[in-house]
Design a protein around this motif. Structure first.
Motif, short mmCIF file in Angstrom:
data_model
loop_
_atom_site.label_atom_id
_atom_site.label_comp_id
_atom_site.label_asym_id
_atom_site.label_seq_id
_atom_site.Cartn_x
_atom_site.Cartn_y
_atom_site.Cartn_z
N LEU A 36 13.15 29.38 0.67
CA LEU A 36 14.12 29.94 0.46
C LEU A 36 14.15 31.61 1.56
CD1 LEU A 36 12.14 30.46 -3.27
CD2 LEU A 36 14.61 29.09 -2.22
N GLN A 37 13.32 31.55 2.18
CA GLN A 37 13.73 33.06 2.82
C GLN A 37 14.43 32.29 4.09
OE1 GLN A 37 9.70 33.91 4.28
NE2 GLN A 37 9.75 35.77 2.77
N ASP B 264 15.15 36.88 -0.68
CA ASP B 264 14.20 37.75 -0.98
C ASP B 264 13.26 36.91 -1.58
OD1 ASP B 264 14.84 39.89 1.39
OD2 ASP B 264 16.53 40.81 -0.05
N VAL B 265 12.01 36.82 -1.39
CA VAL B 265 10.68 36.41 -2.43
C VAL B 265 9.92 36.56 -2.58
CG1 VAL B 265 9.77 33.63 -2.81
CG2 VAL B 265 12.12 33.93 -1.04
N HIS B 266 9.81 37.28 -3.51
CA HIS B 266 8.23 37.52 -4.58
C HIS B 266 7.55 36.70 -5.03
CE1 HIS B 266 5.04 41.21 -5.73
NE2 HIS B 266 5.40 40.19 -6.95
N GLN B 267 6.15 36.64 -4.19
CA GLN B 267 5.27 35.00 -4.79
C GLN B 267 4.26 36.01 -5.61
OE1 GLN B 267 3.73 32.77 -1.35
NE2 GLN B 267 2.35 32.33 -2.86
N VAL B 268 3.95 35.18 -6.70
CA VAL B 268 2.49 35.37 -7.67
C VAL B 268 1.99 33.89 -8.01
CG1 VAL B 268 3.14 37.52 -8.39
CG2 VAL B 268 3.38 35.29 -9.94
N GLU B 269 0.52 33.31 -8.33
CA GLU B 269 0.32 32.86 -8.31
C GLU B 269 -0.04 32.31 -10.29
OE1 GLU B 269 -3.85 32.64 -7.08
OE2 GLU B 269 -2.80 32.93 -4.65
N ASP B 270 0.22 33.01 -10.99
CA ASP B 270 0.36 33.48 -12.15
C ASP B 270 0.91 34.15 -13.20
OD1 ASP B 270 -0.90 35.87 -12.90
OD2 ASP B 270 -2.86 34.52 -12.59
N ALA B 271 1.02 33.40 -14.15
CA ALA B 271 2.74 33.89 -15.66
C ALA B 271 2.48 35.11 -15.60
CB ALA B 271 2.77 32.97 -16.97
N VAL C 38 6.87 31.70 -8.51
CA VAL C 38 4.99 31.48 -9.32
C VAL C 38 4.71 29.69 -9.24
CG1 VAL C 38 3.94 31.78 -11.69
CG2 VAL C 38 6.35 32.62 -10.70
N GLU C 39 3.97 29.86 -8.08
CA GLU C 39 3.45 28.89 -8.02
C GLU C 39 1.76 29.31 -7.99
OE1 GLU C 39 1.93 24.98 -7.56
OE2 GLU C 39 4.08 24.60 -7.90
N ALA D 235 3.18 26.57 -2.59
CA ALA D 235 4.38 28.30 -2.32
C ALA D 235 4.24 28.04 -1.53
CB ALA D 235 3.31 28.75 -3.28
N LEU D 236 3.74 28.08 -0.26
CA LEU D 236 4.76 28.06 1.21
C LEU D 236 6.30 27.42 1.50
CD1 LEU D 236 3.18 29.29 4.27
CD2 LEU D 236 2.60 27.36 4.21
N VAL D 237 5.05 25.93 1.38
CA VAL D 237 7.20 25.60 1.72
C VAL D 237 7.94 26.16 1.01
CG1 VAL D 237 8.03 23.22 1.11
CG2 VAL D 237 5.64 23.66 2.14
N VAL D 238 7.63 26.05 -0.60
CA VAL D 238 8.89 26.65 -1.04
C VAL D 238 9.52 28.01 -0.86
CG1 VAL D 238 9.69 27.46 -3.63
CG2 VAL D 238 8.31 25.67 -3.69
#
Length: 116
Positions: free
Chosen positions: A20-21, A26-33, A6-7, A13-16
């Protein structure tokens, strides 16, 4: 391992996510809570910015998600954070800016804290 990232800063977010990948997660990315809570998936690790847009910060998000999964490991990233805000929380704090190794060490700390 399933990671919920969550970033709202696209570059961070791209770096993290890339790190991790490359580590095989496996990464699920979102922008807010709100998007994190609406996701509906199950994560083993939450990597979140402390200062999120909206009404929930990263620590409050972690508390809500732990209501569903008490074994959720948590890494809080922040460029502006005081450790006193944790008050006994089982989370790892990762000061921004950070390097790859610091991220991986924070993940290990978070995973060990939840096992203790």
């Amino acid at each position: 391992m399933q990671v919920l990232l969550v970033e709202d800063d696209v570059a961070v977010a791209l770096v993290v996510k890339t790190v991790l990948q490359r580590e095989g997660w496996d990464v699920h990315q979102v922008e807010d809570a709100e998007a994190a809570l609406a996701w509906g998936g199950t994560a083993d690790l939450l990597v979140t910015d402390y200062n999120l847009p909206g009404i929930l910060n990263g620590l409050l998000l972690a508390r809500k998600l732990r209501e569903q999964n008490a074994l959720l490991a948590v890494v809080l990233m922040s460029g502006d954070f005081e450790e006193g805000q944790l008050m006994g929380e089982s989370v790892a704090v990762l000061p921004k800016p950070f390097r790859r190794n610091a991220l991986l060490e924070a993940i290990d700390q978070a995973r060990n804290a939840i096992r203790a």
